[in-house]
Design a protein around this motif. Structure first.
Motif, mmCIF file in Angstrom:
data_model
loop_
_atom_site.group_PDB
_atom_site.id
_atom_site.type_symbol
_atom_site.label_atom_id
_atom_site.label_comp_id
_atom_site.label_asym_id
_atom_site.label_seq_id
_atom_site.Cartn_x
_atom_site.Cartn_y
_atom_site.Cartn_z
ATOM 1 N N ALA A 274 4.205 -31.958 -24.289
ATOM 2 C CA ALA A 274 4.487 -32.059 -25.714
ATOM 3 C C ALA A 274 5.643 -33.012 -25.911
ATOM 4 O O ALA A 274 6.548 -33.102 -25.071
ATOM 5 N N GLY A 275 5.619 -33.716 -27.030
ATOM 6 C CA GLY A 275 6.694 -34.635 -27.364
ATOM 7 C C GLY A 275 6.749 -34.838 -28.862
ATOM 8 O O GLY A 275 6.073 -34.140 -29.625
ATOM 9 N N ALA A 276 7.532 -35.802 -29.280
ATOM 10 C CA ALA A 276 7.720 -36.073 -30.698
ATOM 11 C C ALA A 276 6.400 -36.430 -31.392
ATOM 12 O O ALA A 276 6.245 -36.191 -32.588
ATOM 13 N N GLU A 277 5.452 -36.958 -30.642
ATOM 14 C CA GLU A 277 4.169 -37.375 -31.221
ATOM 15 C C GLU A 277 3.063 -36.351 -31.017
ATOM 16 O O GLU A 277 1.886 -36.662 -31.170
ATOM 17 N N GLY A 278 3.425 -35.130 -30.648
ATOM 18 C CA GLY A 278 2.423 -34.083 -30.452
ATOM 19 C C GLY A 278 2.169 -33.800 -28.989
ATOM 20 O O GLY A 278 3.013 -34.070 -28.136
#
Length: 109
Positions: free
Chosen positions: A65-69
Motif C-alpha cells: 500500500a502507498g499514497a496511490e493505493g
C-alpha cells in the motif's frame, strides 16, 4: 563488503503469532536493512517513515500500500517510497519475504 542472502535470513526472522517476523540485517547511520517474513493472512500496517523506504520482494507475492493505493507485488519487484509517504504490506495466499532498505536510518537526521 558484506553479502547477505535474504532467503536464508528469512528463517532467522522472529515475530509473534499475528505479526510479521522481522530480522535486522544491517544497521548503520546511513542505512538500515530489515527483512520481513509475512505469513499468509499477516500484514504490516500502513505507517510512515521520515526516510526513503525501498522494498525488494525476495519471495512470494502480496500487496503493498502507498499514497496511490494498493498494488500487487511478487518476487523480483522493487518498490520505492518517498520520505513521509504512507506504506504497508500484506501477504497473499503464500508467505511474502521482503527486504526493506531504509535510508538514512530513522533518527539520524
Amino acid at each position: 563488503m558484506k553479502i547477505y542472502d535474504p532467503r536464508a535470513l528469512a528463517s532467522t526472522a522472529t515475530g509473534q503469532l499475528n505479526r510479521a517476523a522481522t530480522a535486522l540485517v544491517h544497521d548503520a547511520a546511513d542505512a538500515r536493512i530489515v527483512l520481513f517474513r509475512i505469513e499468509s493472512g499477516q500484514e504490516v500496517p500502513v505507517h510512515t517513515s521520515p526516510s526513503t523506504v525501498l522494498l525488494s520482494i525476495v519471495a512470494g507475492s502480496g500487496i503493498v500500500a502507498g499514497a496511490e493505493g494498493e498494488r500487487a507485488v511478487r518476487a523480483g519487484d522493487l518498490v520505492a517510497y518517498d520520505p513521509g509517504e504512507s506504506h504497508g504490506m500484506r501477504a497473499g495466499d503464500e508467505q511474502l519475504v521482503i527486504a526493506a532498505i531504509i535510508a538514512p536510518r530513522p533518527g539520524t537526521r
